[in-house]
Motif scaffolding. Sequence first.
Motif, PDB file in Angstrom:
ATOM      1  N   GLN A 276      21.660  91.726  41.612  1.00  9.22           N
ATOM      2  CA  GLN A 276      22.859  90.905  41.634  1.00  9.22           C
ATOM      3  C   GLN A 276      23.999  91.658  40.974  1.00  9.22           C
ATOM      4  OE1 GLN A 276      21.767  87.404  39.442  1.00  9.22           O
ATOM      5  NE2 GLN A 276      21.579  88.474  37.502  1.00  9.22           N
ATOM      6  N   GLY A 277      25.209  91.106  41.084  1.00  8.51           N
ATOM      7  CA  GLY A 277      26.357  91.748  40.473  1.00  8.51           C
ATOM      8  C   GLY A 277      27.655  91.157  40.971  1.00  8.51           C
ATOM      9  N   GLU A 278      28.704  91.976  40.931  1.00 10.12           N
ATOM     10  CA  GLU A 278      30.036  91.529  41.320  1.00 10.12           C
ATOM     11  C   GLU A 278      30.714  92.603  42.171  1.00 10.12           C
ATOM     12  OE1 GLU A 278      31.108  89.054  37.209  1.00 10.12           O
ATOM     13  OE2 GLU A 278      31.924  91.080  37.545  1.00 10.12           O
ATOM     14  N   ILE A 279      31.536  92.145  43.100  1.00  8.19           N
ATOM     15  CA  ILE A 279      32.419  93.026  43.841  1.00  8.19           C
ATOM     16  C   ILE A 279      33.845  92.689  43.419  1.00  8.19           C
ATOM     17  CG2 ILE A 279      32.310  91.459  45.845  1.00  8.19           C
ATOM     18  CD1 ILE A 279      32.956  93.896  47.610  1.00  8.19           C
ATOM     19  N   ASN A 280      34.612  93.725  43.117  1.00  7.74           N
ATOM     20  CA  ASN A 280      35.975  93.561  42.631  1.00  7.74           C
ATOM     21  C   ASN A 280      36.958  94.065  43.672  1.00  7.74           C
ATOM     22  OD1 ASN A 280      34.273  94.828  39.966  1.00  7.74           O
ATOM     23  ND2 ASN A 280      35.174  92.788  39.754  1.00  7.74           N
ATOM     24  N   VAL A 281      37.917  93.208  44.014  1.00  7.12           N
ATOM     25  CA  VAL A 281      38.988  93.573  44.942  1.00  7.12           C
ATOM     26  C   VAL A 281      40.304  93.221  44.260  1.00  7.12           C
ATOM     27  CG1 VAL A 281      39.990  93.254  47.214  1.00  7.12           C
ATOM     28  CG2 VAL A 281      37.515  93.095  46.929  1.00  7.12           C
ATOM     29  N   GLY A 282      41.083  94.242  43.878  1.00  9.77           N
ATOM     30  CA  GLY A 282      42.289  93.985  43.113  1.00  9.77           C
ATOM     31  C   GLY A 282      41.940  93.305  41.802  1.00  9.77           C
ATOM     32  N   ASP A 283      42.569  92.167  41.550  1.00  8.96           N
ATOM     33  CA  ASP A 283      42.303  91.409  40.321  1.00  8.96           C
ATOM     34  C   ASP A 283      41.241  90.335  40.520  1.00  8.96           C
ATOM     35  OD1 ASP A 283      44.269  92.856  38.958  1.00  8.96           O
ATOM     36  OD2 ASP A 283      45.852  91.463  39.597  1.00  8.96           O
ATOM     37  N   GLU A 284      40.680  90.236  41.710  1.00  6.53           N
ATOM     38  CA  GLU A 284      39.707  89.194  42.013  1.00  6.53           C
ATOM     39  C   GLU A 284      38.280  89.725  41.902  1.00  6.53           C
ATOM     40  OE1 GLU A 284      40.380  85.959  42.762  1.00  6.53           O
ATOM     41  OE2 GLU A 284      42.500  86.380  42.348  1.00  6.53           O
ATOM     42  N   THR A 285      37.375  88.837  41.460  1.00  8.66           N
ATOM     43  CA  THR A 285      35.959  89.190  41.315  1.00  8.66           C
ATOM     44  C   THR A 285      35.119  88.185  42.091  1.00  8.66           C
ATOM     45  OG1 THR A 285      36.305  90.163  39.126  1.00  8.66           O
ATOM     46  CG2 THR A 285      34.064  89.504  39.685  1.00  8.66           C
ATOM     47  N   PHE A 286      34.138  88.693  42.828  1.00  5.27           N
ATOM     48  CA  PHE A 286      33.276  87.861  43.649  1.00  5.27           C
ATOM     49  C   PHE A 286      31.826  88.209  43.338  1.00  5.27           C
ATOM     50  CE2 PHE A 286      37.222  88.832  45.762  1.00  5.27           C
ATOM     51  CZ  PHE A 286      37.682  87.604  46.218  1.00  5.27           C
ATOM     52  N   SER A 287      31.024  87.205  43.022  1.00  9.45           N
ATOM     53  CA  SER A 287      29.625  87.435  42.674  1.00  9.45           C
ATOM     54  C   SER A 287      28.767  87.575  43.923  1.00  9.45           C
ATOM     55  CB  SER A 287      29.096  86.276  41.821  1.00  9.45           C
ATOM     56  OG  SER A 287      29.809  86.184  40.602  1.00  9.45           O
ATOM     57  N   PHE A 288      27.700  88.366  43.811  1.00  6.73           N
ATOM     58  CA  PHE A 288      26.708  88.468  44.882  1.00  6.73           C
ATOM     59  C   PHE A 288      25.324  88.490  44.263  1.00  6.73           C
ATOM     60  CE2 PHE A 288      27.897  92.923  43.959  1.00  6.73           C
ATOM     61  CZ  PHE A 288      26.659  93.437  43.605  1.00  6.73           C
ATOM     62  N   GLU A 289      24.319  88.146  45.077  1.00  5.91           N
ATOM     63  CA  GLU A 289      22.934  88.173  44.633  1.00  5.91           C
ATOM     64  C   GLU A 289      22.036  88.532  45.805  1.00  5.91           C
ATOM     65  OE1 GLU A 289      22.097  84.299  43.138  1.00  5.91           O
ATOM     66  OE2 GLU A 289      22.108  83.342  45.105  1.00  5.91           O
ATOM     67  N   LYS A 290      20.788  88.777  45.497  1.00  4.34           N
ATOM     68  CA  LYS A 290      19.808  89.136  46.513  1.00  4.34           C
ATOM     69  C   LYS A 290      19.816  88.123  47.653  1.00  4.34           C
ATOM     70  CE  LYS A 290      14.804  89.928  47.029  1.00  4.34           C
ATOM     71  NZ  LYS A 290      13.503  90.016  46.295  1.00  4.34           N
ATOM     72  N   GLY A 291      19.877  88.631  48.869  1.00  3.76           N
ATOM     73  CA  GLY A 291      19.901  87.770  50.046  1.00  3.76           C
ATOM     74  C   GLY A 291      21.282  87.503  50.594  1.00  3.76           C
ATOM     75  N   ASP A 292      22.327  87.927  49.870  1.00  3.21           N
ATOM     76  CA  ASP A 292      23.688  87.739  50.374  1.00  3.21           C
ATOM     77  C   ASP A 292      24.011  88.783  51.438  1.00  3.21           C
ATOM     78  OD1 ASP A 292      24.238  85.560  48.806  1.00  3.21           O
ATOM     79  OD2 ASP A 292      25.365  86.662  47.280  1.00  3.21           O
TER      80      ASP A 292
END
Length: 319
Positions: A276-292
């Motif tokens: 799991q973790g996060e993807i960062n685009v500009g100032d925004e952060t989006f979480s992800f996890e296994k299966g996404d």
Amino acid sequence: MYNEPIFLKPVFKDRIWGGTKLREEFGYEIPTETTGECWGISAHPNGPSTVMNGPLAGKTLDVLWNEHRELFGNQEGNDFPLLVKILDAKTDLSVQVHPDDAYAREVEGEAFGKTECWYVIDCDPGAKLVYGHHADTKEEFKQMVEENKWDELLRTVEIQPGDFVYVPNGTIHAIGAGTMILETQQSSDVTYRVYDYDRRDDEGNPRELHIEKSIKVAMIPHEDASFSPVRTAVSDLNVRKLVQENYFTVYRWTLEGTAGKIDNPHYLLVSVIEGQGEINVGDETFSFEKGDHFIVPSTVSRFGLRGNARFIASHPTVL
């Protein structure tokens, strides 16, 4: 400008050879106890994925392709080119083969033929695949089929987790029991069965075979495809290019920490197979996890990742 990853809701397919590992390993809400396929990134009419986040939530991927081509670098073509699946083979899949683009369009009315590749997420000890055959001519192939000489005809190879297999159209192949793979393929649902272990469907009828079509499209004699994986690194992201060929380029990413500046020259299809973790685009952060499963659109030129995870990423090959 659209400036965030596009997370997608998968579509699930019941298969005679499927099981329950998509639920057990990925936490998916599967529809049956014989669910064999998760179509994670799909615009195919037999099962388009649905956007889960952002201003496009609720739209299907085929609609995005038709109405928002800027998300895909204004790539030409009437149909979204790729399809990403996770397969749970509780029992053996049928021995099968797929046609090339020209045959699929002329005979089946499909937009694409089917070249594919497999990343083995997990498998039982001693698990095997059918990959190729031992016939030298179409006549010999047909004779061995008619005489049920499957052990002599079919070529099997043992596999282990982490293996990668490239399967060009025309390759005789089958995924063996006890195997979970991530498949990247052309967006096609054309399959010709050569052999199905004499299985019957729910109504007790023998499953349909496609011997004549299979012989027409099969690579005879068989030749192993050649490809050369390449390793690179972006900070704490280890990148292994698994294959680059006419239809797609596929990578395995291993993230252990932070990768702050990842360029996105294409649109990227990304599936999280561990962690799991996060993807960062500009100032925004989006979480992800296994299966996404998500797409980084062409409108996002650079992004960052943070966490501990493994991914399979791909994009159409631009040659």
